[in-house]
Each structure stands twice: as structure tokens, then as C-alpha cells.
Design a protein around this motif. Structure first.
Motif, mmCIF file in Angstrom:
data_model
loop_
_atom_site.group_PDB
_atom_site.id
_atom_site.type_symbol
_atom_site.label_atom_id
_atom_site.label_comp_id
_atom_site.label_asym_id
_atom_site.label_seq_id
_atom_site.Cartn_x
_atom_site.Cartn_y
_atom_site.Cartn_z
ATOM 1 N N UNK A 157 0.835 -1.202 0.000
ATOM 2 C CA UNK A 157 0.000 0.000 0.000
ATOM 3 C C UNK A 157 0.870 1.251 0.000
ATOM 4 N N UNK A 158 1.963 1.227 0.755
ATOM 5 C CA UNK A 158 2.880 2.372 0.745
ATOM 6 C C UNK A 158 3.480 2.563 -0.639
ATOM 7 N N UNK A 159 3.755 1.457 -1.318
ATOM 8 C CA UNK A 159 4.347 1.541 -2.652
ATOM 9 C C UNK A 159 3.400 2.208 -3.643
ATOM 10 N N UNK A 160 2.109 2.158 -3.356
ATOM 11 C CA UNK A 160 1.135 2.820 -4.219
ATOM 12 C C UNK A 160 1.092 4.326 -4.000
ATOM 13 N N UNK A 161 1.776 4.801 -2.927
ATOM 14 C CA UNK A 161 1.811 6.235 -2.646
ATOM 15 C C UNK A 161 0.972 6.652 -1.465
ATOM 16 N N UNK A 162 0.506 5.698 -0.676
ATOM 17 C CA UNK A 162 -0.316 6.039 0.479
ATOM 18 C C UNK A 162 0.520 6.765 1.528
ATOM 19 N N UNK A 163 0.094 7.951 1.988
ATOM 20 C CA UNK A 163 0.856 8.691 2.986
ATOM 21 C C UNK A 163 0.511 8.250 4.402
ATOM 22 N N UNK A 164 1.329 8.681 5.346
ATOM 23 C CA UNK A 164 1.044 8.361 6.748
ATOM 24 C C UNK A 164 -0.165 9.143 7.250
ATOM 25 N N UNK A 165 -0.306 10.391 6.812
ATOM 26 C CA UNK A 165 -1.402 11.245 7.259
ATOM 27 C C UNK A 165 -2.264 11.641 6.059
ATOM 28 N N UNK A 166 -3.586 11.539 6.233
ATOM 29 C CA UNK A 166 -4.514 12.015 5.209
ATOM 30 C C UNK A 166 -5.511 12.970 5.851
ATOM 31 N N UNK A 167 -6.089 13.831 5.029
ATOM 32 C CA UNK A 167 -7.073 14.784 5.523
ATOM 33 C C UNK A 167 -8.439 14.521 4.921
ATOM 34 N N UNK A 168 -9.486 14.875 5.699
ATOM 35 C CA UNK A 168 -10.852 14.602 5.264
ATOM 36 C C UNK A 168 -11.772 15.739 5.703
ATOM 37 N N UNK A 169 -12.554 16.246 4.747
ATOM 38 C CA UNK A 169 -13.635 17.179 5.058
ATOM 39 C C UNK A 169 -14.889 16.346 5.286
ATOM 40 N N UNK A 170 -15.403 16.407 6.511
ATOM 41 C CA UNK A 170 -16.464 15.488 6.924
ATOM 42 C C UNK A 170 -17.790 16.239 7.051
ATOM 43 N N UNK A 171 -18.807 15.719 6.383
ATOM 44 C CA UNK A 171 -20.184 16.213 6.505
ATOM 45 C C UNK A 171 -21.113 15.014 6.428
ATOM 46 N N UNK A 172 -22.345 15.196 6.871
ATOM 47 C CA UNK A 172 -23.284 14.075 6.870
ATOM 48 C C UNK A 172 -23.623 13.602 5.466
ATOM 49 N N UNK A 229 -21.568 13.523 2.949
ATOM 50 C CA UNK A 229 -20.431 12.987 2.223
ATOM 51 C C UNK A 229 -19.097 13.435 2.810
ATOM 52 N N UNK A 230 -18.081 12.648 2.574
ATOM 53 C CA UNK A 230 -16.738 12.919 3.096
ATOM 54 C C UNK A 230 -15.785 13.018 1.908
ATOM 55 N N UNK A 231 -14.989 14.100 1.873
ATOM 56 C CA UNK A 231 -14.091 14.382 0.754
ATOM 57 C C UNK A 231 -12.651 14.390 1.248
ATOM 58 N N UNK A 232 -11.729 13.765 0.518
ATOM 59 C CA UNK A 232 -10.338 13.734 0.964
ATOM 60 C C UNK A 232 -9.571 14.997 0.545
ATOM 61 N N UNK A 233 -8.518 15.324 1.289
ATOM 62 C CA UNK A 233 -7.557 16.347 0.880
ATOM 63 C C UNK A 233 -6.187 15.964 1.435
ATOM 64 N N UNK A 234 -5.147 16.484 0.822
ATOM 65 C CA UNK A 234 -3.795 16.160 1.257
ATOM 66 C C UNK A 234 -3.404 16.982 2.480
ATOM 67 N N UNK A 235 -2.673 16.338 3.384
ATOM 68 C CA UNK A 235 -2.083 17.016 4.536
ATOM 69 C C UNK A 235 -0.596 17.187 4.260
#
Length: 431
Positions: A126-141, A143-149
Motif C-alpha cells: 500500500x505504501x508503494x502505491x503512494x499512500x501517505x502516513x497522514x490524510x485529511x478529510x472534510x467530513x459532513x453528513x 459525504x466525506x471528501x479527501x484532501x492532502x495534509x
């Protein structure tokens, strides 16, 4: 999408916490939706202040703050979801799905929430695919949207550059920090040299500003002092492994040639961008005496062409004077003519025809020639071998000139060699 900065200290507090999650206070710059974490819950009821480096002045965070969440997960499905959604702009996942993947997240109710997820125990695949240690998320009822940290790395700055560790061993001296010299010195300061010595006796004047690296705040100051202060600020590094010591010398190299000799004895190369025949000849002579390469940079024919000449110690290539003598014998132009006339202020001086961009191009190219020479001669880096010793750059080549200055197009670069030392050359025979 928000832009969140997680400093090294904030990341450390989250990594070392025994809790599975908690609150995180984020200071916000309202103008462009930037956030920086400045408080982190490390356990229930304990919120620790984050050390935000004072060097982050450019970030200019405001006083507005919000409280978000951080949560730890060992489920690699959330990291894979982050990668999947990142390839599909605008895609969201339901809040319930997000909550199943990271159960510690609170329901934001009718509000938006920011969540920073720490992904631990991620498989190597999974790390080899580019998964970072920290991810960010905008959370609402709905829907949830990802963003980079943006996580501050353990080391960054000049140590990221190739050859920076090698150049830490080297010293370069720059004689003349006007338009070309200040550009070259700025370029050199961002490469990781251990020491850069600046030499110039003059003050910065108003007419210098249009083509100089320094601004109006430095008018009246000695150029070397103002440039040193500027480079100390802009080239500051944060990992402390690469440090460039910049020294300023208010020195006329002709009147105080013995002091220049002492400085060049400590140098691996010298770059001369000084105006005038006498300073250039002085640098040429003392560089040979101290057995270090010298690079001379200037513009000729009222800014029509740029010239960079390298003089290396040894018996293969002649010095600046040998090159000029060979040009005269071949019937070419005398590049030293009118060098004594100050440049850029109009009558009785030479008019300001070279554009600031052209002068900076020559300065940057001169810095490249210096660095390539140091890497090849001091560190054996064959990839930095240059095509020749003499470079002519087309800047505004609007007139016919004799070879080797007969470039016809802007941006044209012509390399040539220089002759062997002349019999009886006082400078070449002094080495």
C-alpha cells in the motif's frame, strides 16, 4: 479544499500519543483556506501546544482557529480509499462508510468537520502505491471528501539538493556584486557551499536597482553588507545539516591585492563580475598565483552579448590576458575596450541597454560554470564537464561582430577553447 500544514512537532505528538484520537486546533488564514495545527490532544483532557517554527513567516497564519479531529487507524482500506478518490476529483464517500473505516470520528452534525487520519501499520504494497502516513478529510453528513495534509519532513532545505554535501567542503569568492555578481552570488548561496566570500567596495545606488538583486531598502548600504544580510535570510535552512557561511568584504581588489591573495588562498574558485580592466586583471593574476580556477562574467557591446571565460591553473589553458592577446592577433574585437566606463547611467557613461533579465541570465550561467568547475576539479564529477573555456551568449545580437562573438540569435550559446599560455606571460609563469 483546505490546505493543512502538520509541523514535525505536531506529527510527533500524534505519533507518540497513547490515545486513538483526539482534538486538534487549527489556526486558519481566511484569505486562502490554509490551516496549521498548533494544539494537539495527546490524551483525554490534555491538549499540548505545538512548536510552530518561527521561520514559517511566509505562511502568515491569522488569528482565526477551528477545532478538528485526529484519529489513528490500522485499517489500510481508508488509505486505499484516499488514493482511489484522489484520482476522481469531486468524488465523496458516505459518512457511515467513513465512520466504519475510522470509528473514532465524531458525527459533525449539521456542520463541516476536518479530520486528520494517521495510518499506521500500512503494508509495504500500500505504501508503494503512494499512500501517505497522514490524510485529511472534510467530513459532513452528506459525504466525506479527501484532501492532502502537508507534513513537515524530518529534513528539508539544501540537503535535498544533489551535491550539497560535497559543496559543503568548498569556498567560492565573488568579486563584484553588481547586477551580474549579485545574481551569481544568490544562485551560489542556494547550492550548499560551505562558504561564500563577497568582495566589493561600492554602495548600492538608485540607478542600480533596476538590475540588482537588492531593493530600495538597501540604497546607500555597502553592496556586500546588504547582499550578505539578504542571502542570510533567504538561504536559511531548517535541517541545520547544510549551512552556508557568507562573509562580506568592503575591499578594492586593486588597492588591496594582498588581502585578495589571502582570501583566494582559502577558496576553491573565484568568480569575477567586476567592471573595469584593473580588477579583472588583478583577479586573473592572483587566481593563477593561488592555483585556483577563475571565472570572468560580463556583457559586451552595450549588452548585445554575454561572455563567460574560465581560466584554469596549469599549462593547458592560458589566462585572461593570453585569451585577449590571441583575440587581438586574430583581428577580433578587444573585449576590454571601454570596460572602465561605468555602466547604466547614461552620458558620460555607457547607456543601460542590457535588460535585467539578460544580466541575470549571465549571472546564473556564471554560477553554473563555477559550480561545474568545482564539482569536476574537486570532486571528480565527470557529469559536470563543460564544452569549453569560453562562452558567448546571444542577448541582443543586432550587429555583425567578428568571431568568436559572431552569434546571430538571442539565446545562442557558443563554446570555444582558449589558447595555451603565451611564452613570457607574466601571469601564467607566476603559478
Amino acid at each position: 479544499m483546505p490546505f493543512v500544514v502538520l509541523t514535525a512537532d505536531a506529527a510527533r505528538l500524534i505519533r507518540e500519543s497513547d490515545a486513538r484520537g483526539g482534538g486538534v486546533r487549527l489556526r486558519r488564514a481566511d484569505a486562502d483556506e490554509r490551516f496549521v495545527a498548533d494544539r494537539v490532544d495527546v490524551r483525554d483532557g490534555t491538549r499540548i501546544a505545538v512548536r510552530v517554527p518561527s521561520e514559517y513567516t511566509a505562511l502568515n497564519w491569522g488569528d482565526t482557529s477551528i477545532v478538528g479531529q485526529w484519529a489513528r487507524t490500522v485499517d489500510d482500506r481508508l488509505a486505499l480509499t484516499f488514493l482511489y478518490l484522489g484520482r476522481r476529483p469531486g468524488a465523496v464517500i458516505p459518512f457511515n462508510t467513513f465512520h466504519d473505516l475510522i470509528p473514532g470520528v465524531r458525527d459533525p452534525g449539521e456542520l463541516l468537520g476536518l479530520v486528520i487520519a494517521q495510518h499506521t501499520q500500512l503494508p509495504d504494497t500500500v505504501r508503494a502505491l503512494g499512500a501517505p502516513e497522514f490524510t485529511g478529510w472534510v467530513v459532513a453528513r452528506d459525504g466525506v471528501t479527501p484532501f492532502e495534509v502537508q507534513v513537515e519532513p524530518d529534513t528539508f532545505g539544501l540537503s535535498q539538493l544533489p551535491n550539497s554535501q560535497a559543496l559543503q567542503q568548498n569556498t567560492v569568492t565573488v568579486v563584484g556584486v553588481g547586477s551580474i555578481g549579485s545574481t551569481a552570488a544568490t544562485a551560489l548561496a542556494h547550492l550548499g557551499y560551505g562558504r561564500i566570500q563577497l568582495i566589493d567596495p561600492d554602495r548600492l545606488l538608485w540607478h542600480n536597482l533596476v538590475r540588482h538583486q537588492l531593493g530600495p531598502e538597501s540604497v546607500g548600504r555597502f553592496k556586500v553588507d546588504a547582499l550578505k544580510a539578504s542571502l542570510d535570510d533567504t538561504s536559511r535552512v531548517f535541517d541545520d545539516s547544510i549551512v552556508t557561511q557568507i562573509t562580506a568584504h568592503r575591499l578594492d581588489v586593486v588597492e588591496h591585492a594582498e588581502k585578495l591573495h589571502a582570501l583566494l588562498m582559502e577558496s576553491d574558485a573565484v568568480l569575477c563580475a567586476a567592471d573595469g580592466i584593473a580588477p579583472r586583471r588583478t583577479v586573473n593574476h592572483i587566481a593563477r598565483l593561488t592555483s585556483i580556477p577563475a571565472v570572468f562574467a560580463c556583457v559586451l557591446e552595450d549588452g548585445a552579448i554575454g561572455e563567460i571565460l574560465r581560466s584554469r591553473p596549469g599549462t593547458k589553458f592560458g589566462c585572461l590576458l593570453c585569451h585577449r592577446a590571441a583575440l587581438r592577433e586574430a583581428g577580433s574585437l578587444d573585449p576590454e575596450a571601454n570596460q572602465e566606463r561605468a555602466y547604466g547611467t547614461g552620458d558620460p557613461h555607457k547607456p543601460m541597454t542590457a535588460t535585467p533579465h539578460d544580466l541575470r541570465l549571465v549571472g546564473d550561467f556564471a554560477a553554473k560554470v563555477v559550480t561545474a568547475t568545482v564539482l569536476e576539479s574537486r570532486h571528480g564529477d565527470a557529469s559536470q564537464r563543460l564544452p569549453g573555456e569560453h562562452l558567448v551568449l546571444g542577448l541582443q545580437p543586432t550587429r555583425e561582430l567578428p568571431a568568436p562573438y559572431d552569434v546571430t540569435m538571442a539565446g545562442e550559446a557558443r563554446w570555444d577553447t582558449v589558447p595555451a599560455p603565451r611564452t613570457g606571460c607574466a601571469t601564467c609563469s607566476a603559478q
